[in-house]
Design a protein around this motif. Structure first.
Motif, PDB file in Angstrom:
ATOM      1  N   GLY A 189      -0.721  24.582   9.115  1.00  0.00           N
ATOM      2  CA  GLY A 189      -1.900  24.779   9.946  1.00  0.00           C
ATOM      3  C   GLY A 189      -3.088  23.923   9.577  1.00  0.00           C
ATOM      4  O   GLY A 189      -4.170  24.086  10.146  1.00  0.00           O
ATOM      5  N   GLN A 190      -2.889  22.990   8.640  1.00  0.00           N
ATOM      6  CA  GLN A 190      -4.001  22.128   8.234  1.00  0.00           C
ATOM      7  C   GLN A 190      -3.616  20.670   8.395  1.00  0.00           C
ATOM      8  O   GLN A 190      -2.440  20.314   8.422  1.00  0.00           O
ATOM      9  CB  GLN A 190      -4.372  22.421   6.778  1.00  0.00           C
ATOM     10  N   GLY A 191      -4.628  19.837   8.486  1.00  0.00           N
ATOM     11  CA  GLY A 191      -4.389  18.403   8.554  1.00  0.00           C
ATOM     12  C   GLY A 191      -3.901  17.873   7.226  1.00  0.00           C
ATOM     13  O   GLY A 191      -4.010  18.523   6.200  1.00  0.00           O
ATOM     14  N   LEU A 192      -3.358  16.658   7.267  1.00  0.00           N
ATOM     15  CA  LEU A 192      -2.911  16.038   6.026  1.00  0.00           C
ATOM     16  C   LEU A 192      -4.095  15.819   5.091  1.00  0.00           C
ATOM     17  O   LEU A 192      -5.150  15.332   5.504  1.00  0.00           O
ATOM     18  CB  LEU A 192      -2.244  14.694   6.321  1.00  0.00           C
ATOM     19  N   GLU A 193      -3.893  16.172   3.834  1.00  0.00           N
ATOM     20  CA  GLU A 193      -4.934  16.028   2.814  1.00  0.00           C
ATOM     21  C   GLU A 193      -4.617  14.817   1.944  1.00  0.00           C
ATOM     22  O   GLU A 193      -3.578  14.766   1.285  1.00  0.00           O
ATOM     23  CB  GLU A 193      -4.983  17.302   1.962  1.00  0.00           C
ATOM     24  N   GLY A 210      -8.889  12.021  -4.143  1.00  0.00           N
ATOM     25  CA  GLY A 210      -8.298  13.159  -3.464  1.00  0.00           C
ATOM     26  C   GLY A 210      -7.488  14.074  -4.357  1.00  0.00           C
ATOM     27  O   GLY A 210      -7.092  15.164  -3.933  1.00  0.00           O
ATOM     28  N   LEU A 211      -7.230  13.670  -5.579  1.00  0.00           N
ATOM     29  CA  LEU A 211      -6.447  14.521  -6.474  1.00  0.00           C
ATOM     30  C   LEU A 211      -7.224  15.820  -6.720  1.00  0.00           C
ATOM     31  O   LEU A 211      -8.381  15.781  -7.162  1.00  0.00           O
ATOM     32  CB  LEU A 211      -6.155  13.809  -7.785  1.00  0.00           C
ATOM     33  N   PRO A 212      -6.594  16.986  -6.461  1.00  0.00           N
ATOM     34  CA  PRO A 212      -7.323  18.267  -6.484  1.00  0.00           C
ATOM     35  C   PRO A 212      -7.856  18.657  -7.862  1.00  0.00           C
ATOM     36  O   PRO A 212      -8.879  19.341  -7.943  1.00  0.00           O
ATOM     37  CB  PRO A 212      -6.290  19.282  -6.005  1.00  0.00           C
ATOM     38  N   SER A 213      -7.148  18.283  -8.910  1.00  0.00           N
ATOM     39  CA  SER A 213      -7.589  18.658 -10.267  1.00  0.00           C
ATOM     40  C   SER A 213      -6.938  17.715 -11.251  1.00  0.00           C
ATOM     41  O   SER A 213      -6.105  16.878 -10.891  1.00  0.00           O
ATOM     42  CB  SER A 213      -7.180  20.111 -10.564  1.00  0.00           C
ATOM     43  N   ASP A 214      -7.311  17.861 -12.529  1.00  0.00           N
ATOM     44  CA  ASP A 214      -6.732  16.987 -13.546  1.00  0.00           C
ATOM     45  C   ASP A 214      -5.285  17.356 -13.865  1.00  0.00           C
ATOM     46  O   ASP A 214      -4.646  16.711 -14.699  1.00  0.00           O
ATOM     47  CB  ASP A 214      -7.594  16.975 -14.816  1.00  0.00           C
ATOM     48  N   ARG A 215      -4.752  18.389 -13.210  1.00  0.00           N
ATOM     49  CA  ARG A 215      -3.335  18.698 -13.375  1.00  0.00           C
ATOM     50  C   ARG A 215      -2.461  17.721 -12.562  1.00  0.00           C
ATOM     51  O   ARG A 215      -1.267  17.640 -12.796  1.00  0.00           O
ATOM     52  CB  ARG A 215      -3.041  20.118 -12.911  1.00  0.00           C
ATOM     53  N   PHE A 216      -3.100  17.021 -11.634  1.00  0.00           N
ATOM     54  CA  PHE A 216      -2.396  16.078 -10.772  1.00  0.00           C
ATOM     55  C   PHE A 216      -2.594  14.651 -11.292  1.00  0.00           C
ATOM     56  O   PHE A 216      -3.716  14.253 -11.614  1.00  0.00           O
ATOM     57  CB  PHE A 216      -2.926  16.144  -9.332  1.00  0.00           C
ATOM     58  N   SER A 217      -1.504  13.899 -11.345  1.00  0.00           N
ATOM     59  CA  SER A 217      -1.590  12.493 -11.706  1.00  0.00           C
ATOM     60  C   SER A 217      -0.502  11.732 -10.963  1.00  0.00           C
ATOM     61  O   SER A 217       0.478  12.325 -10.502  1.00  0.00           O
ATOM     62  CB  SER A 217      -1.453  12.292 -13.216  1.00  0.00           C
ATOM     63  N   ALA A 218      -0.684  10.436 -10.838  1.00  0.00           N
ATOM     64  CA  ALA A 218       0.315   9.619 -10.158  1.00  0.00           C
ATOM     65  C   ALA A 218       0.328   8.241 -10.768  1.00  0.00           C
ATOM     66  O   ALA A 218      -0.692   7.760 -11.289  1.00  0.00           O
ATOM     67  CB  ALA A 218       0.028   9.535  -8.663  1.00  0.00           C
ATOM     68  N   GLU A 219       1.474   7.623 -10.717  1.00  0.00           N
ATOM     69  CA  GLU A 219       1.596   6.248 -11.175  1.00  0.00           C
ATOM     70  C   GLU A 219       2.541   5.497 -10.244  1.00  0.00           C
ATOM     71  O   GLU A 219       3.352   6.102  -9.529  1.00  0.00           O
ATOM     72  CB  GLU A 219       2.078   6.180 -12.625  1.00  0.00           C
ATOM     73  N   ARG A 220       2.404   4.189 -10.310  1.00  0.00           N
ATOM     74  CA  ARG A 220       3.284   3.328  -9.526  1.00  0.00           C
ATOM     75  C   ARG A 220       3.665   2.150 -10.406  1.00  0.00           C
ATOM     76  O   ARG A 220       2.801   1.522 -11.022  1.00  0.00           O
ATOM     77  CB  ARG A 220       2.586   2.824  -8.267  1.00  0.00           C
ATOM     78  N   THR A 221       4.929   1.859 -10.482  1.00  0.00           N
ATOM     79  CA  THR A 221       5.399   0.791 -11.356  1.00  0.00           C
ATOM     80  C   THR A 221       6.100  -0.290 -10.548  1.00  0.00           C
ATOM     81  O   THR A 221       6.784  -0.001  -9.554  1.00  0.00           O
ATOM     82  CB  THR A 221       6.375   1.344 -12.411  1.00  0.00           C
ATOM     83  N   GLY A 222       5.893  -1.549 -10.979  1.00  0.00           N
ATOM     84  CA  GLY A 222       6.552  -2.674 -10.322  1.00  0.00           C
ATOM     85  C   GLY A 222       6.164  -2.840  -8.874  1.00  0.00           C
ATOM     86  O   GLY A 222       6.879  -3.486  -8.100  1.00  0.00           O
ATOM     87  N   ALA A 254       0.843  -1.203   0.000  1.00  0.00           N
ATOM     88  CA  ALA A 254       0.000   0.000   0.000  1.00  0.00           C
ATOM     89  C   ALA A 254       0.876   1.250   0.000  1.00  0.00           C
ATOM     90  O   ALA A 254       1.870   1.323   0.731  1.00  0.00           O
ATOM     91  CB  ALA A 254      -0.923   0.007   1.213  1.00  0.00           C
ATOM     92  N   LEU A 255       0.506   2.219  -0.830  1.00  0.00           N
ATOM     93  CA  LEU A 255       1.252   3.472  -0.922  1.00  0.00           C
ATOM     94  C   LEU A 255       0.257   4.614  -1.009  1.00  0.00           C
ATOM     95  O   LEU A 255      -0.747   4.539  -1.722  1.00  0.00           O
ATOM     96  CB  LEU A 255       2.173   3.464  -2.147  1.00  0.00           C
ATOM     97  N   TYR A 256       0.524   5.677  -0.248  1.00  0.00           N
ATOM     98  CA  TYR A 256      -0.368   6.826  -0.163  1.00  0.00           C
ATOM     99  C   TYR A 256       0.416   8.103  -0.451  1.00  0.00           C
ATOM    100  O   TYR A 256       1.577   8.231  -0.061  1.00  0.00           O
ATOM    101  CB  TYR A 256      -0.939   6.960   1.253  1.00  0.00           C
ATOM    102  N   TRP A 257      -0.247   9.046  -1.091  1.00  0.00           N
ATOM    103  CA  TRP A 257       0.270  10.405  -1.224  1.00  0.00           C
ATOM    104  C   TRP A 257      -0.647  11.345  -0.445  1.00  0.00           C
ATOM    105  O   TRP A 257      -1.886  11.252  -0.553  1.00  0.00           O
ATOM    106  CB  TRP A 257       0.312  10.854  -2.681  1.00  0.00           C
ATOM    107  N   TYR A 258      -0.022  12.223   0.328  1.00  0.00           N
ATOM    108  CA  TYR A 258      -0.738  13.251   1.073  1.00  0.00           C
ATOM    109  C   TYR A 258      -0.116  14.614   0.772  1.00  0.00           C
ATOM    110  O   TYR A 258       1.044  14.716   0.384  1.00  0.00           O
ATOM    111  CB  TYR A 258      -0.618  13.021   2.589  1.00  0.00           C
ATOM    112  N   ARG A 259      -0.898  15.652   1.021  1.00  0.00           N
ATOM    113  CA  ARG A 259      -0.399  17.013   0.929  1.00  0.00           C
ATOM    114  C   ARG A 259      -0.594  17.664   2.295  1.00  0.00           C
ATOM    115  O   ARG A 259      -1.653  17.521   2.920  1.00  0.00           O
ATOM    116  CB  ARG A 259      -1.156  17.785  -0.159  1.00  0.00           C
ATOM    117  N   GLN A 260       0.439  18.369   2.744  1.00  0.00           N
ATOM    118  CA  GLN A 260       0.385  19.022   4.052  1.00  0.00           C
ATOM    119  C   GLN A 260       0.650  20.505   3.883  1.00  0.00           C
ATOM    120  O   GLN A 260       1.725  20.905   3.440  1.00  0.00           O
ATOM    121  CB  GLN A 260       1.401  18.405   5.013  1.00  0.00           C
ATOM    122  N   SER A 261      -0.345  21.292   4.248  1.00  0.00           N
ATOM    123  CA  SER A 261      -0.198  22.749   4.227  1.00  0.00           C
ATOM    124  C   SER A 261      -0.148  23.252   5.655  1.00  0.00           C
ATOM    125  O   SER A 261      -0.681  22.604   6.570  1.00  0.00           O
ATOM    126  CB  SER A 261      -1.366  23.390   3.477  1.00  0.00           C
TER     127      SER A 261
END
Lengths: 110, 118
Positions: B40-44, B59-71, B31-38
């Motif tokens: 004064g705010q909790g992890l997003e 959770g991806l904020p917009s279509d400008r964000f993408s992620a992949e995982r290989t192997g 299992a692998l997770y991506w979070y964003r931390q700003s």
């Protein structure tokens, strides 16, 4: 809406002065409540998991407790190295996602 | 043993440029997770991978964000046409669990990538 609120935002203590941090939550079907510690410039580090009301966990000077509405992280006779931001997160229902609080910044002065 | 490794640790980019953030999870963690931390705010939550598949991209904020995982290992988070509001610390975490985080399969975090968009 599922929500996690931590208080206070910041806490300044003298070395040796015991206190508690609070994490209150409103979620449907609590699966687990997690405490993490985060040092500046680092990722969060796992401390405890609590699953049911009445449960307690201890580690060195830290003790975490859980009720049906909130969790407390008690710190006994803290040392400067305990200074960090403490994060609380909740897992609810069948969801793998964690809902995070904004954290409490703890500062222990020597 | 090696923990979760993220690179770069810091990235400054101009508005409109694309950036790639890399995460090397703990070996064997499925299992692998991506979070964003700003500040004064909790992890997003951004995205979750189980193996190479991403059952939840909600959770991806917009279509400008993408992620992949290989192997079933390394993951890359890509942000296209960066905006100033993308400035934050991006954290990656891995877990041995099959999606459900628990006491015996907690999240292990990397130290994050601090992204600054000027």
């Amino acid at each position: 809406e599922d929500q996690v609120t931590q208080s206070p935002e910041a806490l300044r203590l003298q070395e040796g002065e015991s206190s508690s941090l609070n994490c209150s939550y409103t979620v449907s079907g609590l699966r687990g409540l997690f405490w993490y510690r985060q040092d500046p410039g680092k990722g969060p580090e796992f401390l405890f998991t609590l699953y049911s009301a009445g449960e307690e966990k201890e580690k060195e000077r830290l003790k975490a407790t859980l009720t049906k509405k909130e969790s407390f992280l008690h710190i006994t006779a803290p040392k400067p190295e305990d200074s960090a931001t403490y994060l609380c997160a909740v897992q609810a229902g069948g969801n793998y996602q964690l809902i995070w609080g904004a954290g409490t910044k703890l500062i222990i002065k020597p | 043993g090696a923990g979760v490794s993220q690179s770069p640790s810091n990235k400054v980019t101009e508005k409109g440029k694309d950036v790639e953030l890399r995460c090397d999870p703990i070996s064997g963690h499925t299992a692998l997770y991506w979070y964003r931390q700003s500040l004064g705010q909790g992890l997003e939550f951004l995205i979750y991978f189980q193996g190479n598949s991403a059952p939840d991209k909600s959770g991806l904020p917009s279509d400008r964000f993408s992620a992949e995982r290989t192997g079933g290992s390394v993951s890359t988070l890509t942000i296209q046409r960066t905006q100033q509001e993308d400035s934050a610390v991006y954290l990656c975490a891995s877990s041995a669990g099959q999606g459900m985080v628990s006491y015996n399969s907690p999240l292990h975090f990397g130290n994050g990538t601090r992204l600054t968009v000027t």
